[in-house]
Design a protein around this motif. Structure first.
Motif, PDB file in Angstrom:
ATOM      1  N   GLU A 360       0.840  -1.203   0.000  1.00 49.38           N
ATOM      2  CA  GLU A 360       0.000   0.000   0.000  1.00 49.38           C
ATOM      3  C   GLU A 360       0.874   1.252   0.000  1.00 49.38           C
ATOM      4  N   PHE A 361       0.538   2.188  -0.875  1.00 47.74           N
ATOM      5  CA  PHE A 361       1.199   3.493  -0.928  1.00 47.74           C
ATOM      6  C   PHE A 361       0.215   4.518  -0.361  1.00 47.74           C
ATOM      7  N   LYS A 362       0.458   4.899   0.870  1.00 50.88           N
ATOM      8  CA  LYS A 362      -0.472   5.802   1.546  1.00 50.88           C
ATOM      9  C   LYS A 362      -0.195   7.259   1.178  1.00 50.88           C
ATOM     10  N   THR A 363      -1.228   8.082   1.322  1.00 53.28           N
ATOM     11  CA  THR A 363      -1.025   9.524   1.168  1.00 53.28           C
ATOM     12  C   THR A 363      -0.054   9.968   2.242  1.00 53.28           C
ATOM     13  N   PRO A 364       0.965  10.750   1.907  1.00 52.04           N
ATOM     14  CA  PRO A 364       2.001  11.101   2.891  1.00 52.04           C
ATOM     15  C   PRO A 364       1.441  11.845   4.103  1.00 52.04           C
ATOM     16  N   ASN A 365       2.010  11.532   5.255  1.00 50.56           N
ATOM     17  CA  ASN A 365       1.624  12.250   6.488  1.00 50.56           C
ATOM     18  C   ASN A 365       2.385  13.569   6.586  1.00 50.56           C
ATOM     19  N   TYR A 366       2.233  14.237   7.704  1.00 54.87           N
ATOM     20  CA  TYR A 366       2.843  15.570   7.852  1.00 54.87           C
ATOM     21  C   TYR A 366       4.360  15.525   7.664  1.00 54.87           C
ATOM     22  N   ASP A 367       5.025  14.611   8.368  1.00 54.16           N
ATOM     23  CA  ASP A 367       6.494  14.557   8.281  1.00 54.16           C
ATOM     24  C   ASP A 367       6.956  14.259   6.852  1.00 54.16           C
ATOM     25  N   GLU A 368       6.244  13.371   6.190  1.00 55.53           N
ATOM     26  CA  GLU A 368       6.607  13.012   4.813  1.00 55.53           C
ATOM     27  C   GLU A 368       6.341  14.163   3.852  1.00 55.53           C
ATOM     28  N   ARG A 369       5.234  14.879   4.075  1.00 53.92           N
ATOM     29  CA  ARG A 369       4.946  16.040   3.211  1.00 53.92           C
ATOM     30  C   ARG A 369       6.005  17.116   3.395  1.00 53.92           C
ATOM     31  N   LEU A 370       6.453  17.310   4.617  1.00 50.34           N
ATOM     32  CA  LEU A 370       7.495  18.321   4.868  1.00 50.34           C
ATOM     33  C   LEU A 370       8.782  17.953   4.130  1.00 50.34           C
ATOM     34  N   LYS A 371       9.167  16.680   4.176  1.00 51.34           N
ATOM     35  CA  LYS A 371      10.369  16.241   3.456  1.00 51.34           C
ATOM     36  C   LYS A 371      10.201  16.441   1.946  1.00 51.34           C
ATOM     37  N   LEU A 372       9.000  16.158   1.450  1.00 46.63           N
ATOM     38  CA  LEU A 372       8.744  16.318   0.016  1.00 46.63           C
ATOM     39  C   LEU A 372       8.871  17.776  -0.401  1.00 46.63           C
ATOM     40  N   TRP A 373       8.327  18.680   0.406  1.00 46.35           N
ATOM     41  CA  TRP A 373       8.481  20.109   0.097  1.00 46.35           C
ATOM     42  C   TRP A 373       9.958  20.505   0.114  1.00 46.35           C
ATOM     43  N   GLN A 374      10.668  20.060   1.135  1.00 43.28           N
ATOM     44  CA  GLN A 374      12.082  20.435   1.263  1.00 43.28           C
ATOM     45  C   GLN A 374      12.920  19.849   0.119  1.00 43.28           C
ATOM     46  N   ASN A 375      12.592  18.631  -0.299  1.00 40.43           N
ATOM     47  CA  ASN A 375      13.375  17.969  -1.358  1.00 40.43           C
ATOM     48  C   ASN A 375      13.106  18.548  -2.737  1.00 40.43           C
ATOM     49  N   ASN A 376      11.869  19.010  -2.969  1.00 37.98           N
ATOM     50  CA  ASN A 376      11.478  19.386  -4.327  1.00 37.98           C
ATOM     51  C   ASN A 376      11.588  20.870  -4.641  1.00 37.98           C
ATOM     52  N   LEU A 377      11.652  21.702  -3.637  1.00 40.18           N
ATOM     53  CA  LEU A 377      11.881  23.118  -3.920  1.00 40.18           C
ATOM     54  C   LEU A 377      13.325  23.307  -4.381  1.00 40.18           C
ATOM     55  N   PRO A 378      13.552  24.176  -5.373  1.00 41.06           N
ATOM     56  CA  PRO A 378      14.906  24.338  -5.911  1.00 41.06           C
ATOM     57  C   PRO A 378      15.873  24.876  -4.862  1.00 41.06           C
ATOM     58  N   LYS A 379      17.045  24.257  -4.809  1.00 37.36           N
ATOM     59  CA  LYS A 379      18.056  24.682  -3.845  1.00 37.36           C
ATOM     60  C   LYS A 379      18.647  26.033  -4.270  1.00 37.36           C
ATOM     61  N   GLY A 380      18.875  26.866  -3.291  1.00 35.30           N
ATOM     62  CA  GLY A 380      19.495  28.157  -3.568  1.00 35.30           C
ATOM     63  C   GLY A 380      18.522  29.230  -4.029  1.00 35.30           C
ATOM     64  N   ILE A 381      17.223  28.897  -4.147  1.00 32.29           N
ATOM     65  CA  ILE A 381      16.214  29.886  -4.531  1.00 32.29           C
ATOM     66  C   ILE A 381      15.458  30.312  -3.270  1.00 32.29           C
ATOM     67  N   GLN A 382      15.410  31.601  -3.041  1.00 30.66           N
ATOM     68  CA  GLN A 382      14.842  32.131  -1.805  1.00 30.66           C
ATOM     69  C   GLN A 382      13.323  31.970  -1.767  1.00 30.66           C
ATOM     70  N   LEU A 383      12.793  31.720  -0.562  1.00 35.27           N
ATOM     71  CA  LEU A 383      11.361  31.710  -0.325  1.00 35.27           C
ATOM     72  C   LEU A 383      10.951  33.012   0.352  1.00 35.27           C
ATOM     73  N   GLU A 384       9.765  33.476   0.054  1.00 31.64           N
ATOM     74  CA  GLU A 384       9.228  34.658   0.726  1.00 31.64           C
ATOM     75  C   GLU A 384       9.230  34.416   2.241  1.00 31.64           C
ATOM     76  N   ASN A 385       9.496  35.472   3.005  1.00 25.58           N
ATOM     77  CA  ASN A 385       9.646  35.327   4.453  1.00 25.58           C
ATOM     78  C   ASN A 385       8.437  34.677   5.120  1.00 25.58           C
ATOM     79  N   LYS A 386       7.254  34.941   4.596  1.00 28.47           N
ATOM     80  CA  LYS A 386       6.060  34.408   5.264  1.00 28.47           C
ATOM     81  C   LYS A 386       5.730  32.969   4.846  1.00 28.47           C
ATOM     82  N   VAL A 387       6.589  32.377   3.999  1.00 28.16           N
ATOM     83  CA  VAL A 387       6.392  30.976   3.639  1.00 28.16           C
ATOM     84  C   VAL A 387       6.892  30.094   4.771  1.00 28.16           C
ATOM     85  N   SER A 388       6.005  29.284   5.330  1.00 30.80           N
ATOM     86  CA  SER A 388       6.363  28.309   6.359  1.00 30.80           C
ATOM     87  C   SER A 388       6.030  26.921   5.818  1.00 30.80           C
TER      88      SER A 388
END
Length: 442
Positions: A360-388
């Motif tokens: 079974e491939f479950k929908t990712p939980n919070y910790d997994e979603r956080l890793k996915l965001w961190q892994n897939n956003l381009p490295k070295g490109i700044q995020l707006e300050n209010k992005v959490s």
């Protein structure tokens, strides 16, 4: 290679001389056993000699492979033999062979093969036909086949065909990949990502590693440990879960790390409304893959592996026959077959009972979603300050594929607007688009 073709020329010439009772020439020909020459340590081995040296084909099998190879290497091979033996021309129906629109030489047929192997002796010809049965190693391994002929013509009048992959192997030593199309309804898929990029729960990852273990050690288990008669060939796996949870990526990564090609089957080209066509298309696919070290990946497998229904009409009867045929072919396939479905219950229980693994491939939980965001956003490109990313991961329950689409949208918006950073509004707008696509409310 030249020596092998000279031997074949002797074999063909001898057969014609013998059958036509041309004793004055026949007695001058001495036929040696057909075998590849011994490799010369001081010279490189040509692909054809290397292939035969590494196999245990009998003499007739070598002759058949050589006959099928001739048109690809020496178009005038048979024509020159005929010209030498029959300088005045004339019909020679016993030899078989055809000419085509583009190839000007003689293409051997099944009839040619029977004549070279057995001449006009009916009993020997019947015995020689075994090389074209489905149990024959040459046919079962997909090395040779006979071309399709009209129903009113004898099957053996079909062209003797050497598989295009073996043509390439025997002439260049290389390998070509099958071409995606009606005759091979699958395309190779691969990825530049690594196992670290696959974010799944630990239980799922452990089950996937079991499949990788089979890929790496199955040959040892069956052959070195002598388990071939006890354990069925192949490995059958089912991946199920929501779209975008990593099923396809997992298949590609298994191929990448075990050095196997992964072929995704295009079910739109397999399933046919015409009776018998679906089975035929599947047969072509499994025959092609039978002795290749491939991974077959049936995406959205519900379309063809779905539950059988009660028989109410002829359509139901033939639909159930398709499922039964597929069940038979999958169970006999010696490689890895992966079925992917959104819902486990959509797949016929007859298949699931035969799976070695159902994951079974479950929908990712919070910790997994956080890793996915961190892994897939381009490295070295700044995020707006209010992005959490923590807040976004907590608030929006989306899959890895959704996150990739959102990241792409937000990055393109940054480039379009020439912003100094990726904006929160663009990320949220991308998430809204993903929700709309799936018919969900944000």
């Amino acid at each position: 290679m030249e020596q092998l073709f000279q031997q074949l020329r002797q074999v063909v010439s001898y057969r014609i001389e013998k059958e036509t009772n041309r004793t004055q020439i026949r007695n001058q020909i001495k036929i040696e056993p057909f075998h590849p020459p011994e490799p010369d340590p001081g010279k490189s081995i040509d692909p054809l000699t290397q292939f035969f040296s590494s196999q245990d084909f009998d003499q007739s099998e070598v002759v058949l492979i050589m006959l099928a190879l001739v048109p690809h290497v020496s178009p005038d091979f048979f024509g020159s033999i005929m010209a030498d033996l029959f300088p005045n021309g004339g019909e020679f129906a016993e030899f078989g062979g055809i000419k085509t629109k583009n190839h000007r030489g003689i293409i051997p047929t099944g009839e040619t093969a029977l004549y070279v192997l057995a001449g006009n002796n009916v009993d020997e010809r019947m015995r020689a036909k075994k090389y074209f049965n489905v149990e024959s190693r040459l046919v079962a391994d997909g090395i040779i086949s006979l071309g399709v002929v009209p129903p009113e013509e004898p099957r053996m009048s079909g062209a003797l065909i050497l598989d295009e992959e073996y043509v390439e192997l025997l002439t260049t030593g290389g390998a070509i990949k099958p071409t995606f199309g009606p005759n091979f309804p699958a395309e190779e898929i691969n990825t530049e990502l690594n196992w670290e990029d696959l974010i799944l729960e630990n239980k799922t990852l452990e089950e996937i590693k079991e499949i990788e273990t089979w890929l790496l050690h199955n040959d040892t288990l069956l052959n070195e440990w002598g388990m071939k008669g006890i354990i069925k060939p192949g490995y059958r796996v089912m991946f199920y879960g929501a779209p975008g949870t990593g099923k396809t990526l997992t298949a590609m990564l298994m191929g990448k790390y075990t050095k196997r090609a992964v072929y995704r089957i295009d079910l739109s080209m397999v399933v046919s409304k015409y009776i018998g066509e679906t089975e035929k298309n599947l047969g072509v696919l499994f025959n092609k893959a039978a002795n290749k070290d491939w991974i077959l990946f049936f995406d959205e497998a519900d379309a063809i592996f779905g539950k059988r229904t009660s028989v109410k009409d002829a359509h139901d009867k033939y639909a159930n026959q398709e499922v039964s045929y597929l069940l038979q072919r999958i169970e006999a396939h010696p490689g890895l077959v992966i079925l992917a479905s959104n819902l486990k219950n959509n797949i016929d229980a007859a298949f699931t009972r035969r799976f070695q693994s159902i994951i079974e491939f479950k929908t990712p939980n919070y910790d997994e979603r956080l890793k996915l965001w961190q892994n897939n956003l381009p490295k070295g490109i700044q995020l707006e300050n209010k992005v959490s990313l923590e807040d976004i991961s907590q608030r929006y329950e989306i899959t890895g594929a959704n996150i990739v689409n959102v990241v792409q949208h937000a990055c393109l918006q940054k480039l379009k607007k020439s912003e100094s950073a990726i904006l929160l509004d663009d990320i949220v707008q991308g998430i809204k688009k993903e929700y709309v696509k799936e018919g969900k409310m944000i």
